[in-house]
Design a protein around this motif. Structure first.
Motif, PDB file in Angstrom:
ATOM      1  N   GLN A 116      -2.466   7.543 -13.588  1.00 23.78           N
ATOM      2  CA  GLN A 116      -2.912   7.278 -12.218  1.00 23.78           C
ATOM      3  C   GLN A 116      -4.177   8.058 -11.865  1.00 23.78           C
ATOM      4  OE1 GLN A 116       0.035   7.634  -9.128  1.00 23.78           O
ATOM      5  NE2 GLN A 116       1.663   6.822 -10.403  1.00 23.78           N
ATOM      6  N   ARG A 151      -0.652  -5.147  -0.024  1.00 22.55           N
ATOM      7  CA  ARG A 151      -0.739  -6.161  -1.081  1.00 22.55           C
ATOM      8  C   ARG A 151      -2.140  -6.236  -1.682  1.00 22.55           C
ATOM      9  NH1 ARG A 151       3.054 -11.007   1.460  1.00 22.55           N
ATOM     10  NH2 ARG A 151       4.908  -9.688   1.740  1.00 22.55           N
ATOM     11  N   ARG A 191      -3.084   5.041  -2.533  1.00 22.42           N
ATOM     12  CA  ARG A 191      -2.724   3.978  -3.488  1.00 22.42           C
ATOM     13  C   ARG A 191      -1.472   3.247  -3.023  1.00 22.42           C
ATOM     14  NH1 ARG A 191      -5.298   4.428  -8.702  1.00 22.42           N
ATOM     15  NH2 ARG A 191      -3.670   3.084  -9.537  1.00 22.42           N
ATOM     16  N   ASN A 192      -0.477   4.008  -2.553  1.00 25.33           N
ATOM     17  CA  ASN A 192       0.753   3.377  -2.060  1.00 25.33           C
ATOM     18  C   ASN A 192       0.500   2.559  -0.802  1.00 25.33           C
ATOM     19  OD1 ASN A 192       2.365   4.405  -4.111  1.00 25.33           O
ATOM     20  ND2 ASN A 192       2.854   6.267  -2.991  1.00 25.33           N
ATOM     21  N   PRO A 236      -3.131  -3.885  -4.484  1.00 25.30           N
ATOM     22  CA  PRO A 236      -2.983  -2.747  -5.405  1.00 25.30           C
ATOM     23  C   PRO A 236      -4.246  -2.510  -6.219  1.00 25.30           C
ATOM     24  CG  PRO A 236      -1.856  -4.673  -6.266  1.00 25.30           C
ATOM     25  CD  PRO A 236      -2.321  -5.037  -4.884  1.00 25.30           C
ATOM     26  N   LEU A 265      -1.008  -0.637  -1.810  1.00 29.92           N
ATOM     27  CA  LEU A 265       0.041  -1.465  -2.410  1.00 29.92           C
ATOM     28  C   LEU A 265       0.852  -2.171  -1.330  1.00 29.92           C
ATOM     29  CD1 LEU A 265       1.466  -2.330  -5.033  1.00 29.92           C
ATOM     30  CD2 LEU A 265       2.916  -0.304  -4.795  1.00 29.92           C
ATOM     31  N   GLU A 266       1.158  -1.459  -0.245  1.00 27.62           N
ATOM     32  CA  GLU A 266       1.893  -2.069   0.865  1.00 27.62           C
ATOM     33  C   GLU A 266       1.068  -3.152   1.550  1.00 27.62           C
ATOM     34  OE1 GLU A 266       3.570   0.681   3.638  1.00 27.62           O
ATOM     35  OE2 GLU A 266       4.473   1.914   2.073  1.00 27.62           O
ATOM     36  N   SER A 305      -6.262  -1.620  -9.560  1.00 30.45           N
ATOM     37  CA  SER A 305      -6.050  -1.901 -10.986  1.00 30.45           C
ATOM     38  C   SER A 305      -6.503  -0.752 -11.881  1.00 30.45           C
ATOM     39  CB  SER A 305      -6.806  -3.176 -11.372  1.00 30.45           C
ATOM     40  OG  SER A 305      -8.189  -3.046 -11.066  1.00 30.45           O
TER      41      SER A 305
END
Length: 202
Positions: free
Chosen positions: A158, A111, A104-105, A113, A108-109, A115
């Motif tokens: 999460q 771009r 997940r991280n 992410p 996110l990095e 939902s």
């Protein structure tokens, strides 16, 4: 096969020949990746408690999907023996939750992410119960850190740990001997198949 290299017998040689025949017959197979709208991670986990008759250690496996695509997977013998099936299963849940948090991280990095929360499917009802039950029991003290880690992720929204019947637990392909038809069905669910078009000469 590696666990029997020090003292191989005819049955082990026959099993090795069977493995080699399978590899020869599926040499063109590969992991298929398709374009899909990835909105969530879905993980499947299984542990075959005391599955190894020689060491009495568990064999565990998991796979994580991003949308329809297999993203991460593992199958291994645990380094230590577990005192109960719940311990073996819950340690794997904690490991997979950690893996999905990392994914997940990473997304996110990039771009992109997610939902939705990550769904973790288990065929062990007690593990599903422990992931949401705030009461600590005497028999679970030896896995207390794993339990708190998973519960925190559940409380944060999460992760969701849900039950799935064993007959639909596709990660059994990593931990157990399966009937031929079920093996082929689970292999297809992992997106392991022949390429749709020939790549010869490309």
């Amino acid at each position: 096969m590696c666990t029997h290299m020090h003292d191989p017998h005819t049955t082990h040689m026959n099993a090795l020949k069977r493995f080699l025949r399978y590899i020869k017959g599926t040499i063109s197979y590969g992991l298929t990746i398709t374009c899909s709208a990835a909105s969530s991670l879905v993980a499947y986990i299984d542990a075959d408690w005391v599955g190894c008759p020689d060491t009495h250690r568990s064999t565990s496996g998991y796979c994580v999907y991003l949308g329809a695509n297999l993203l991460s997977w593992s199958s291994k013998h645990e380094p230590t023996s577990s005192r109960s099936s719940a311990e073996a299963e819950y340690r794997r849940v904690a490991h997979v939750v950690s893996e999905t948090c990392w994914l997940r991280n990473l997304l996110l990095e990039f771009r992109n992410p997610l939902s939705r929360d990550t769904i973790v499917y288990r065929d062990n009802v007690s593990v599903v119960y422990l992931s949401t039950n705030p009461v600590q029991h005497q028999c679970t003290k030896h896995i207390e850190l794993d339990i708190h880690f998973v519960r925190d992720k559940v409380a944060q929204g999460q992760i969701r740990v849900l039950h799935m019947p064993s007959q639909f637990q596709i990660v059994d392909i990593f931990t157990k001997s399966l009937p031929h038809v079920l093996f082929k069905d689970f292999r297809s669910s992992l997106n392991i198949r022949e390429p749709p078009v020939s790549t010869v000469g490309v």
